[in-house]
Design an enzyme around this catalytic site. Sequence first.
Site, PDB file in Angstrom:
ATOM      1  CE1 TYR A 108     -11.151   0.481   6.205  1.00  0.00           C
ATOM      2  CE2 TYR A 108     -12.091   1.195   8.294  1.00  0.00           C
ATOM      3  CZ  TYR A 108     -11.041   1.180   7.391  1.00  0.00           C
ATOM      4  OH  TYR A 108      -9.878   1.851   7.685  1.00  0.00           O
TER       5      TYR A 108
ATOM      6  N   GLY B 115       0.807  -1.214   0.000  1.00  0.00           N
ATOM      7  CA  GLY B 115       0.000   0.000   0.000  1.00  0.00           C
ATOM      8  C   GLY B 115       0.835   1.255   0.000  1.00  0.00           C
ATOM      9  CB  ALA B 116       4.398   1.658  -0.603  1.00  0.00           C
TER      10      ALA B 116
ATOM     11  CE  LYS C 163      -8.183  -1.255   7.633  1.00  0.00           C
ATOM     12  NZ  LYS C 163      -6.766  -1.311   7.193  1.00  0.00           N
TER      13      LYS C 163
END
Length: 244
Positions: free
Chosen positions: A156, A19-20, A160
Amino acid sequence: MIGVLRPDLLVGKAAVISGAANGIGAAAALEIAAAGADVLLLDVVAPDATVDAIRAAGGSARGLAVDIRDREGLSAAMATLDRLDILVTAAGIYGAPNSLEEIDVEEFDRVIDVNLKGTLWTIAAGLPLLRVRGGNIVAVGSAAGKIGGVIAGPHYVSSKGAIHAALKWVARTEAANGIVANGVAPGPIETAMISGRGYSPDSTTVGRIGTPSEVGGLIAFLASPGASYMTGAVVDVNGGLAMT
């Protein structure tokens, strides 16, 4: 916030950050590279801008386009390394903030596949290399996974919260291999993920939305030797949105 860690603290270390391409993942990559680590950056689209920023600052970086739902692609990315000391999983999606009655199965599965499965597949791909010398795993969770969400949908929130729980499992099972596994639980952060979602600065005790670099600095610490006596922790960084 570049330079949270001493510039030579991670020299000789190899790091992978998913996710960079932008947001929290990019901020973490910049901090870890600034401390001297060689970084491999992953995202569904090649994270060229982050690679360029790290190189412009004198760091060592390369990037690959990898979908974290693709276990073979992740394994192939790890196969390009001869060592791994730090693994940061920051890739994730928000999904439609629908109610449980409104959400469809495909949308639910998409969020779970990226956020939960993708995080676990990334860790699984990195473990063989991490076990050689030990190392640090840092996963990006969310305040939503601790408090049940504010605006986010149930898929979501579930994804998480599950990451937080899975990290504890990784921490317990990999401690014998010299691996520590921790996470961060950000509140509202100025990223494309929450843009236009209706988050208000008034929702936090400090009265503002956070920045990616404020999370990236914490991730860099958790990726460093300074966190060697921490494992299984999920650290709040939410401006006082929730104090857990």
